[in-house]
Design an enzyme around this catalytic site. Sequence first.
Site, PDB file in Angstrom:
ATOM      1  N   ASP A   3      57.808  81.228  23.567  1.00 23.49           N
ATOM      2  CA  ASP A   3      58.392  80.361  25.026  1.00 23.49           C
ATOM      3  C   ASP A   3      60.042  81.310  25.236  1.00 23.49           C
ATOM      4  O   ASP A   3      60.635  81.692  24.051  1.00 23.49           O
ATOM      5  CB  ASP A   3      58.814  79.111  24.275  1.00 23.49           C
ATOM      6  N   GLU A  26      55.728  84.776  26.847  1.00 19.93           N
ATOM      7  CA  GLU A  26      56.394  84.397  28.366  1.00 19.93           C
ATOM      8  C   GLU A  26      57.913  85.336  28.113  1.00 19.93           C
ATOM      9  O   GLU A  26      58.668  84.394  28.074  1.00 19.93           O
ATOM     10  CB  GLU A  26      56.409  82.666  27.482  1.00 19.93           C
TER      11      GLU A  26
HETATM   12  C1  GLC Z   1      59.660  77.726  29.307  1.00 28.84           C
HETATM   13  C2  GLC Z   1      58.764  76.002  28.347  1.00 28.84           C
HETATM   14  C3  GLC Z   1      59.636  75.446  29.476  1.00 28.84           C
HETATM   15  C4  GLC Z   1      60.604  75.141  29.129  1.00 28.84           C
HETATM   16  C5  GLC Z   1      61.699  76.830  28.799  1.00 28.84           C
HETATM   17  C6  GLC Z   1      62.639  75.769  27.868  1.00 28.84           C
HETATM   18  O1  GLC Z   1      59.582  77.952  29.660  1.00 28.84           O
HETATM   19  O2  GLC Z   1      57.013  76.737  29.598  1.00 28.84           O
HETATM   20  O3  GLC Z   1      58.635  74.186  29.497  1.00 28.84           O
HETATM   21  O4  GLC Z   1      61.010  74.171  30.133  1.00 28.84           O
HETATM   22  O5  GLC Z   1      61.046  77.441  28.565  1.00 28.84           O
HETATM   23  O6  GLC Z   1      62.298  75.593  26.641  1.00 28.84           O
END
Ligand code: GLC
Length: 561
Positions: A218, A281
């Site tokens: 994440d 991500e």
């Molecule tokens: C990422 C997740 C999202 C979350 C953010 C903070 O972007 O996909 O759902 O709100 O991180 O952890």
Amino acid sequence: MHAASTTHPVGDRVRPADAEWWRQAVVYQIYPRSFADSDGNGLGDLRGVTSRIPYLASLGVDAVWLSPFYPSALADGGYDVDDYRDVDPRLGTLADFDEMTAGLHARRIKVIVDIVPNHTSSRHAWFREALASPKGSPARNRYIFRDGLGPDGAQPPSDWVSEFGGPAWSRVPDGQWYLHLFTPEQPDLNWDNREVRDDFLATIRFWSDRGVDGFRVDVAHGLAKNLAEPLAPVPGMKDLIEGTLPPGSHPLWDRDEVHDIYAEWRRVFDSYDPPRAGVAEAWVHPSRRPKYASPDGLGQAFNFDLLDANWNAGEFLRVITDNLADAQRQGSSMTWVLSNHDVVRHATRYGLPPEDRHGHPTAGEWLLSGGTSPRLDRGLGLRRARAAILLMLALPGSAYLYQGEELGLHEVPDIPLELVQDPCYARSGGAEKGRDGCRVPLPWTAAGPSFGFGAGAAHLPQPAWFGPLSVEAQERDPASALMLYRNALRWRRKLQTAESMEWLPGTGGQVLHFARLGGWRCVTNFGPGPIPLPAGNLILTSVPVDGDQLPADTTAWLLTS
Ligand code: GLC
């Protein structure tokens, strides 16, 4: 036209074939609280996932990725983690996790879990200890605490704004401030602290020892920060993604030092047999993505370019061509995503007027209007979504699917404001409705208290139109979206070949036409009128096709010998 080679270098490493399982895997994202509820408390749970393993196996996915199921106050849908090595009691136990993993593995489905390293939750033992400890203490040094500005320190240390709106600093009773780039319930960790680094290595080992096959990381472009004082105003995420800043220069995002962290993680991943996989991500400029996807780093990174693109042949052509070139440079495989738990479902996006790239103002406006304006063409959106998924599944690389897209679900726009859970709504002062509309619990049966999700009501209200779109209803309908996904995944498995593709004549204008090795061909007509079907045996079409014409907004797979 561009032709990609079949090579996929992995540096100087020699890895066994099973180590590469992720390269062209179909990964199905489960948002556990909204997948299946085994105990009727309204929240999906791990036993719910276990009960649906036959469904996942018949869908034909290679892996599941589970969004966080850890103990959490759900201030941000579980991305506020209280304890990285446990299961939220409302979702089950570690024993349930083991049973689920064993069940998935027995059906040859790999398991990817979500790791949230940029921030803990404010209920994490470390943050509680930090609050109970004095300024300058080792406990505070696991997070980012600073004194405020002004004579009595009553102003935040900088003017930074959190990703969900509102200030990125919150004050604690003794007057210090802590940084949270997301909600106040998500304090950012201090990754300069060795203890923090070691603890995440321990977490990775903990889940790897339990048989987890990979990790979705994440906010992978966070973690490393340059907090040299004075803390200057910072450019926004948009500038980062659009590449208008000197590379690696943003104090908070996408710093080069972050890769030292992933190099350490890689050593742990590679200490397992087969090595554990990683996928970042990382919302960064495409030129910065290869580092995250490097074999010395996480190994793979999401590319959200397709998800950002409108239903438009030119946009799709550019995204695919650029990503082919990137994949060759980075030695990773391509990743394709149309939907996830953070964006408006693609069936809906494609049924609304086109958007500017980066951000979905049209969909945002539609959500805020409760789904009334602009007008959604539900049929057109679904038709295009079906065409898009066939195109995506024919591309080389791995495909990430989000739960419910296989049912052709639209976004739910009319969740009553008092039931909205996403912190984006309140923190933006109501300027954004948030992401709940793609997180509504799945409909499994045509009727029943929560359409078969559980024995009781669901934690987010399901609309009446979910019934006809339930798994039960679609299993009876050979023309349903679910049947299209099942067929497509079955064919994909049979036809899968080296990671290459070649654009074919006819590509351009409204048409994309490409070949994979072994005679697998994919042609998409983005509209508006029909086009002649190219030569070959028709094996699958996104909607029924008669005669020798491919209608608008339709994809066909063909086989040539
Ligand atoms: C990422 C997740 C999202 C979350 C953010 C903070 O972007 O996909 O759902 O709100 O991180 O952890």
